[in-house]
Design a protein around this motif. Structure first.
Motif, PDB file in Angstrom:
ATOM      1  N   GLY A   1      27.544   5.323 125.666  1.00 53.77           N
ATOM      2  CA  GLY A   1      27.175   6.651 125.035  1.00 53.77           C
ATOM      3  C   GLY A   1      27.556   6.574 124.008  1.00 53.77           C
ATOM      4  N   PHE A   2      28.896   6.717 123.330  1.00 52.67           N
ATOM      5  CA  PHE A   2      29.266   6.354 122.128  1.00 52.67           C
ATOM      6  C   PHE A   2      29.063   5.361 121.231  1.00 52.67           C
ATOM      7  CE2 PHE A   2      33.576   6.444 119.210  1.00 52.67           C
ATOM      8  CZ  PHE A   2      33.634   7.282 118.694  1.00 52.67           C
ATOM      9  N   THR A   3      29.329   4.446 121.733  1.00 52.10           N
ATOM     10  CA  THR A   3      28.620   2.913 121.213  1.00 52.10           C
ATOM     11  C   THR A   3      27.324   2.831 121.067  1.00 52.10           C
ATOM     12  OG1 THR A   3      30.085   1.571 122.134  1.00 52.10           O
ATOM     13  CG2 THR A   3      28.543   0.085 121.480  1.00 52.10           C
ATOM     14  N   PHE A   4      26.328   3.627 121.618  1.00 54.26           N
ATOM     15  CA  PHE A   4      24.855   3.567 121.279  1.00 54.26           C
ATOM     16  C   PHE A   4      25.126   4.202 120.442  1.00 54.26           C
ATOM     17  CE2 PHE A   4      21.022   6.191 121.513  1.00 54.26           C
ATOM     18  CZ  PHE A   4      19.883   5.210 121.575  1.00 54.26           C
ATOM     19  N   ALA A   5      25.765   5.806 120.146  1.00 54.87           N
ATOM     20  CA  ALA A   5      26.017   6.135 119.016  1.00 54.87           C
ATOM     21  C   ALA A   5      26.184   5.481 117.784  1.00 54.87           C
ATOM     22  CB  ALA A   5      26.407   8.122 118.871  1.00 54.87           C
ATOM     23  N   LEU A   6      27.618   5.080 117.635  1.00 56.24           N
ATOM     24  CA  LEU A   6      28.217   4.200 116.072  1.00 56.24           C
ATOM     25  C   LEU A   6      27.024   3.245 116.044  1.00 56.24           C
ATOM     26  CD1 LEU A   6      31.561   3.969 117.402  1.00 56.24           C
ATOM     27  CD2 LEU A   6      30.783   4.938 115.273  1.00 56.24           C
ATOM     28  N   VAL A   7      26.294   2.785 117.039  1.00 54.36           N
ATOM     29  CA  VAL A   7      25.037   0.931 116.362  1.00 54.36           C
ATOM     30  C   VAL A   7      23.709   1.924 116.136  1.00 54.36           C
ATOM     31  CG1 VAL A   7      24.575  -0.597 117.653  1.00 54.36           C
ATOM     32  CG2 VAL A   7      26.525  -0.485 117.994  1.00 54.36           C
ATOM     33  N   LEU A   8      23.363   3.189 116.349  1.00 56.56           N
ATOM     34  CA  LEU A   8      22.794   3.632 116.519  1.00 56.56           C
ATOM     35  C   LEU A   8      22.060   3.931 114.448  1.00 56.56           C
ATOM     36  CD1 LEU A   8      19.408   4.690 117.621  1.00 56.56           C
ATOM     37  CD2 LEU A   8      20.434   6.303 118.122  1.00 56.56           C
ATOM     38  N   LEU A   9      23.595   4.744 114.301  1.00 58.90           N
ATOM     39  CA  LEU A   9      23.707   5.509 112.894  1.00 58.90           C
ATOM     40  C   LEU A   9      23.963   4.025 112.193  1.00 58.90           C
ATOM     41  CD1 LEU A   9      24.071   8.041 111.755  1.00 58.90           C
ATOM     42  CD2 LEU A   9      26.055   8.122 111.741  1.00 58.90           C
ATOM     43  N   GLY A  10      24.786   3.454 112.561  1.00 57.15           N
ATOM     44  CA  GLY A  10      25.271   1.623 111.560  1.00 57.15           C
ATOM     45  C   GLY A  10      23.828   1.142 111.499  1.00 57.15           C
ATOM     46  N   ALA A  11      23.193   1.159 112.232  1.00 58.61           N
ATOM     47  CA  ALA A  11      21.446  -0.025 112.136  1.00 58.61           C
ATOM     48  C   ALA A  11      20.794   0.694 111.346  1.00 58.61           C
ATOM     49  CB  ALA A  11      21.325   0.423 113.926  1.00 58.61           C
ATOM     50  N   ALA A  12      20.204   2.544 111.820  1.00 56.58           N
ATOM     51  CA  ALA A  12      19.727   2.728 110.351  1.00 56.58           C
ATOM     52  C   ALA A  12      20.003   2.853 109.446  1.00 56.58           C
ATOM     53  CB  ALA A  12      19.395   4.399 110.876  1.00 56.58           C
ATOM     54  N   ARG A  13      21.107   2.749 108.778  1.00 55.49           N
ATOM     55  CA  ARG A  13      21.998   3.492 107.384  1.00 55.49           C
ATOM     56  C   ARG A  13      21.851   2.107 107.145  1.00 55.49           C
ATOM     57  NH1 ARG A  13      27.736   5.745 107.150  1.00 55.49           N
ATOM     58  NH2 ARG A  13      27.442   5.446 105.340  1.00 55.49           N
ATOM     59  N   GLU A  14      22.067   0.751 107.613  1.00 55.81           N
ATOM     60  CA  GLU A  14      22.126  -0.437 107.332  1.00 55.81           C
ATOM     61  C   GLU A  14      20.642  -1.315 107.294  1.00 55.81           C
ATOM     62  OE1 GLU A  14      23.629  -5.008 108.918  1.00 55.81           O
ATOM     63  OE2 GLU A  14      23.711  -3.535 110.233  1.00 55.81           O
ATOM     64  N   ILE A  15      20.055  -0.591 107.883  1.00 55.77           N
ATOM     65  CA  ILE A  15      18.504  -1.297 107.657  1.00 55.77           C
ATOM     66  C   ILE A  15      17.667  -0.308 106.664  1.00 55.77           C
ATOM     67  CG2 ILE A  15      15.972  -0.817 108.530  1.00 55.77           C
ATOM     68  CD1 ILE A  15      17.208  -1.758 110.847  1.00 55.77           C
ATOM     69  N   LEU A  16      18.409   1.165 106.311  1.00 56.92           N
ATOM     70  CA  LEU A  16      17.511   1.751 105.576  1.00 56.92           C
ATOM     71  C   LEU A  16      18.109   1.099 103.914  1.00 56.92           C
ATOM     72  CD1 LEU A  16      16.761   5.008 107.166  1.00 56.92           C
ATOM     73  CD2 LEU A  16      15.026   3.680 105.926  1.00 56.92           C
ATOM     74  N   GLY A  17      19.773   1.427 103.362  1.00 62.81           N
ATOM     75  CA  GLY A  17      20.779   1.559 102.575  1.00 62.81           C
ATOM     76  C   GLY A  17      20.590  -0.292 101.582  1.00 62.81           C
ATOM     77  N   SER A  18      20.312  -1.386 102.958  1.00 61.23           N
ATOM     78  CA  SER A  18      20.945  -2.933 102.818  1.00 61.23           C
ATOM     79  C   SER A  18      19.364  -3.758 103.229  1.00 61.23           C
ATOM     80  CB  SER A  18      21.871  -3.242 103.291  1.00 61.23           C
ATOM     81  OG  SER A  18      22.999  -2.867 102.893  1.00 61.23           O
ATOM     82  N   GLY A  19      18.603  -3.548 104.137  1.00 57.96           N
ATOM     83  CA  GLY A  19      17.666  -4.162 104.421  1.00 57.96           C
ATOM     84  C   GLY A  19      17.614  -5.085 105.810  1.00 57.96           C
ATOM     85  N   THR A  20      19.059  -5.123 106.698  1.00 54.58           N
ATOM     86  CA  THR A  20      19.574  -6.612 107.180  1.00 54.58           C
ATOM     87  C   THR A  20      19.827  -5.312 108.289  1.00 54.58           C
ATOM     88  OG1 THR A  20      21.653  -5.602 106.253  1.00 54.58           O
ATOM     89  CG2 THR A  20      20.466  -7.638 105.344  1.00 54.58           C
ATOM     90  N   LEU A  21      20.304  -6.272 109.302  1.00 54.18           N
ATOM     91  CA  LEU A  21      20.613  -5.600 110.510  1.00 54.18           C
ATOM     92  C   LEU A  21      21.783  -6.401 111.648  1.00 54.18           C
ATOM     93  CD1 LEU A  21      20.412  -3.574 112.805  1.00 54.18           C
ATOM     94  CD2 LEU A  21      18.779  -5.628 114.141  1.00 54.18           C
TER      95      LEU A  21
END
Length: 229
Positions: free
Chosen positions: A138-158
């Motif tokens: 559950g903690f990993t899911f939260a980290l990956v979800l937040l990281g993915a959202a920030r990476e996509i919006l901030g850099s356009g990558t995943l």
């Protein structure tokens, strides 16, 4: 799967999620989730510690006296974190350099000590390990979800640089979603972490309310068909 294990699964992944429900572990959450790759690495390291601490503390729960349980729990967690830190330095050195100080700081994650006190010290080995696994996922899911959202919006990558940080096996999860994207710097910076986390927490609250409404409607519909005594 028994009802007890189903409850543990639901608690760890959703109802009692370390981040979305308990709001714990926010320091590494906001600091290392500039990319989904960093979030995945930090989440997996924390999961290993949670499973291993559940195992050790459950095994020793009959030996550890109540008067010294907290210092002993902290000592056990610190030893496990040190082993994880040294292992990551040896086998995934690039990721270790990126995460840096936040790996040793897993010791201070209140969620790990909290599960040791409230669950592992009172339950069997298998249940304690499974609880640690579900809480860690559950903690990993939260980290990956937040990281993915920030990476996509901030850099356009995943999962950018996943192969370099995690090893060659992770090359297949690297994606460039937006070509020639100029980036959104605010989202990558720490304030962006607070903003994205706020939106995710709001979304979870909306989903919880929807689930509660559906459950109540189902209960009401069942009660309507029950004959009156």
């Amino acid at each position: 799967m028994s009802s007890e294990y189903r409850r543990i699964t639901k608690d760890g992944l959703w109802d009692n999620n370390i981040v979305f429900a308990q709001a714990l572990g926010l320091c590494p959450l906001l600091a290392v989730t500039g990319t989904a790759t960093n979030g995945l690495g930090m989440g997996l390291a924390t999961t290993v510690v949670m499973v291993a601490s559940g195992l050790m503390i459950s095994l020793l729960r009959g030996i550890i006296t109540p008067q010294v349980r907290i210092p002993v729990f902290v000592l056990i967690i610190a030893v496990l974190v040190t082993l994880v830190d040294m292992s990551m330095n040896a086998w995934v050195h690039d990721l270790h350099k990126v995460l840096g100080l936040f790996i040793p700081l897993i010791v201070t994650n209140c969620a790990i000590l909290g599960r040791a006190e409230s669950f592992a010290s009172r339950n069997t080995v298998m249940k304690s390990m499974y609880d640690g696994l579900m809480m860690g996922i559950g903690f990993t899911f939260a980290l990956v979800l937040l990281g993915a959202a920030r990476e996509i919006l901030g850099s356009g990558t995943l999962f950018d640089n996943a192969a370099q940080l995690l090893g060659g096996w992770a090359r297949f999860i690297e994606f460039t979603l937006i070509e020639d994207y100029k980036g959104f710097l605010l989202i990558i910076l720490p304030p962006g972490g607070f903003l994205v986390l706020g939106f995710i927490l709001a979304l979870k609250r909306l989903l919880d309310n929807k689930f509660a409404e559906r459950k109540q409607k189902a209960i009401n519909s069942i009660s309507e068909f029950q004959p009156e005594s």
